[in-house]
Design a protein around this motif. Sequence first.
Motif, mmCIF file in Angstrom:
data_model
loop_
_atom_site.group_PDB
_atom_site.id
_atom_site.type_symbol
_atom_site.label_atom_id
_atom_site.label_comp_id
_atom_site.label_asym_id
_atom_site.label_seq_id
_atom_site.Cartn_x
_atom_site.Cartn_y
_atom_site.Cartn_z
ATOM 1 N N ILE A 182 2.429 5.864 -6.864
ATOM 2 C CA ILE A 182 1.389 4.942 -7.314
ATOM 3 C C ILE A 182 0.143 5.091 -6.445
ATOM 4 N N THR A 201 8.483 5.895 -4.715
ATOM 5 C CA THR A 201 7.743 5.550 -5.924
ATOM 6 C C THR A 201 6.399 4.921 -5.583
ATOM 7 N N ALA A 222 7.501 -4.982 -6.250
ATOM 8 C CA ALA A 222 8.476 -3.911 -5.993
ATOM 9 C C ALA A 222 9.852 -4.532 -5.839
ATOM 10 N N ASP A 258 2.755 0.190 -15.670
ATOM 11 C CA ASP A 258 1.308 0.026 -15.520
ATOM 12 C C ASP A 258 0.875 -1.129 -16.414
ATOM 13 N N ILE A 285 1.327 -5.139 -6.540
ATOM 14 C CA ILE A 285 2.492 -4.388 -6.991
ATOM 15 C C ILE A 285 3.728 -5.230 -6.690
ATOM 16 N N LEU A 300 6.914 -1.994 -9.789
ATOM 17 C CA LEU A 300 7.742 -0.921 -9.250
ATOM 18 C C LEU A 300 9.178 -1.396 -9.439
ATOM 19 N N LYS A 329 12.042 2.643 -3.199
ATOM 20 C CA LYS A 329 10.764 1.964 -3.412
ATOM 21 C C LYS A 329 9.621 2.742 -2.767
ATOM 22 N N VAL A 344 8.236 2.766 -13.166
ATOM 23 C CA VAL A 344 6.991 2.054 -12.881
ATOM 24 C C VAL A 344 6.419 1.533 -14.196
ATOM 25 N N TRP A 392 0.775 -3.477 -11.027
ATOM 26 C CA TRP A 392 1.886 -2.552 -11.247
ATOM 27 C C TRP A 392 3.222 -3.252 -11.016
#
Length: 292
Positions: free
Chosen positions: A224, A220, A41, A75, A39, A66, A217, A73, A64
Amino acid sequence: MIKAIVMDMDGTLLDPSNKIMPKTKSALIQLQKKGIQLILASGRSYTRLMPYAMELMMDKHRGWLLEVDGVAVYDLSKMERTILRRMTMEEVQMVFSDLIHRNCESMACFDDGVYDFFPDEIRQIKKTIRIKENLPEDFPWTGGPWGWLADMRDGYPNIHYITHVSEISPPINKIQLMQEEQEIQFLYQALTEKFLDFNVFRTAPRQLEILPKGVSKGETLEKIMEREGWTKDEVLAFGDGENDVSLFDVVENSFAMGQAKAYVKERAKYVTASNNQEGIWQALYKLGLLED
């Protein structure tokens, strides 16, 4: 068992030249092949994150994005974006109307651009730098987290230089401001006292970001994690800014980068090496996640 790694970008995954260091890149690709998801972020939107996601092959491994400190977000397995909470124009006008009367550069950021305001005093500083560095006429006037001039056109091609808050149009994701590090401390204190319904983050030594309460962050990331079925001990978090602290709060194992300020390090469980010393790779190696 670790199932995901979430990483801030500027000052964390990226070195001072905005590159992913080679050992870190190789390790992250290796771990994805073993089933660990990544991810990214960041305070950046997907337009500035996507090239790095592709470099890490995250689209092939259910990664992902972020975005914008939790505003959205992305995907990557579905190439599907979800907006969670943008700023209302009332919120933008409230904050920006205050900032334009302070000695700082203020930006209202949208997905692929910014509305940029800076007073005459800062304009003169920028002019001096442009002459000294012999920059081309089309070089942007925008500042960044590391200096008064920064070229962000690769992700933010639409830059509007404004003189009044009425020139800002929706949708706006966040507000950010730049000043020298010593001035940022005074601005941080003043803005946190004035805007009680907003989060004010020290994201870099000379940058603050402002978002409404409830947008972070960490909040969110929790969404996820719930969607993927990850528990807090199955996710590693890396960061260097105050907007990364909320990530640390929702996982069991968190790492502050070596160059992070004390107020970030004290909130992380561990401290690793700096972003220009392969800090992420060093932490992953010490955890025993990488092959020799």
